[in-house]
Design a protein around this motif. Structure first.
Motif, short mmCIF file in Angstrom:
data_model
loop_
_atom_site.label_atom_id
_atom_site.label_comp_id
_atom_site.label_asym_id
_atom_site.label_seq_id
_atom_site.Cartn_x
_atom_site.Cartn_y
_atom_site.Cartn_z
N THR A 1 50.55 35.40 24.20
CA THR A 1 50.03 34.08 24.59
C THR A 1 50.55 33.64 25.95
OG1 THR A 1 51.78 32.89 23.36
CG2 THR A 1 49.68 33.30 22.19
N VAL A 2 51.79 34.03 26.27
CA VAL A 2 52.34 33.68 27.58
C VAL A 2 51.60 34.43 28.69
CG1 VAL A 2 54.38 33.82 29.06
CG2 VAL A 2 54.60 32.99 26.71
N VAL A 3 51.35 35.72 28.51
CA VAL A 3 50.59 36.48 29.50
C VAL A 3 49.19 35.92 29.63
CG1 VAL A 3 49.55 38.72 30.01
CG2 VAL A 3 51.94 38.59 29.31
N LEU B 1 42.12 43.65 41.98
CA LEU B 1 43.27 43.27 41.15
C LEU B 1 42.81 42.83 39.76
CD1 LEU B 1 45.38 41.29 43.78
CD2 LEU B 1 45.95 43.53 42.79
N SER B 2 41.72 42.08 39.71
CA SER B 2 41.21 41.62 38.41
C SER B 2 40.78 42.81 37.55
CB SER B 2 40.03 40.64 38.59
OG SER B 2 38.82 41.31 38.90
N GLN C 1 52.54 45.08 35.56
CA GLN C 1 51.34 44.25 35.56
C GLN C 1 51.69 42.82 35.95
OE1 GLN C 1 48.09 43.82 36.00
NE2 GLN C 1 47.60 45.03 34.20
N ILE C 2 52.83 42.34 35.43
CA ILE C 2 53.23 40.96 35.71
C ILE C 2 53.62 40.80 37.18
CG2 ILE C 2 54.89 39.14 35.18
CD1 ILE C 2 55.03 40.34 32.32
N ASN C 3 54.59 41.61 37.64
CA ASN C 3 55.04 41.42 39.02
C ASN C 3 54.10 42.06 40.04
OD1 ASN C 3 56.90 43.79 37.79
ND2 ASN C 3 56.38 44.30 39.90
N ILE D 1 49.04 40.66 38.60
CA ILE D 1 48.90 39.24 38.23
C ILE D 1 49.50 38.35 39.31
CG2 ILE D 1 49.55 37.44 36.59
CD1 ILE D 1 49.33 39.59 34.36
N GLU D 2 50.76 38.62 39.67
CA GLU D 2 51.41 37.78 40.69
C GLU D 2 50.78 37.96 42.06
OE1 GLU D 2 53.56 35.35 40.20
OE2 GLU D 2 53.53 35.76 38.05
#
Length: 198
Positions: A42-44, A88-89, A158-160, A163-164
């Motif tokens: 849910t956070v992602v 990126l998407s 994926q996060i750093n 997405i970022e």
């Protein structure tokens, strides 16, 4: 004469209603309601929703002259930045559906701004909808295949990474369009995730 006037009034009302509904045809006109609980998924998902909302408003109402704008010869144009954001998407979405980012395949044909924007927003939305129910993010690797081989990255990248990076570039579009003379709608509230009606 009275019938023609009535029909014309109804026609104009229908057009105005269609125009009012148009912004919500694409996702992220406003940020969705938040989930009931906090989990990794849910956070992602919420991070991606925040990105989608920012991207929506960063790109809403861009003009042809904005798309061609760049502050110097060494910079990307807004349109080139949108190409990067679209890619990126796709990386974010491919991780959600557990697919490889295959760089050995030929690139897609050039997309119009509207089509690129739509696909980018839909990629973010579909990825968010998958991640919200994700039980184990370790299953959502970021895999790149190129002619020199395949590289497998953990979800942390994926996060750093994508997405970022997409949040970063959405902010660049906001700054570039302001410099181009077309700032974003001042009624957009990124804290609340809505466009205020005042």
């Amino acid at each position: 004469m009275k019938i023609k006037t009535t029909l014309m009034a109804l026609f104009l009302i229908a057009i105005m209603n269609a125009q009012e509904k148009h912004p919500q045809d694409l996702p992220y006109y406003q940020i969705p309601d938040y989930p009931d609980s906090y989990t990794a998924g849910t956070v992602v998902s919420r991070m991606i929703d925040g990105l989608g909302f920012r991207y929506y408003w960063a790109t809403e109402g861009l003009r042809t002259e904005d798309l061609a704008y760049k502050p110097s010869e060494s910079n990307r144009t807004i349109d080139e930045t949108l190409d990067h954001l679209y890619n990126l998407s796709r990386v974010v979405y491919n991780s959600a559906i557990k697919e490889i980012n295959d760089r050995t395949q030929p690139r897609e044909e050039a997309l119009s701004f509207q089509e690129k924007r739509k696909r980018t927003l839909l990629n973010f939305k579909k990825a968010s909808e998958i991640f919200i129910n994700a039980g184990d993010l370790n299953e959502h690797l970021v895999i790149f295949k190129s002619k020199s081989g395949t590289i497998i990255n953990p979800f942390w990248n994926q996060i750093n990474g994508p997405i970022e990076d997409a949040i970063w570039h959405s902010g660049q579009i906001v700054a570039l369009r302001r410099a181009s003379g077309n700032p974003i709608d001042p009624k957009v509230n990124v804290f609340k995730g809505v466009r205020s009606s005042e």
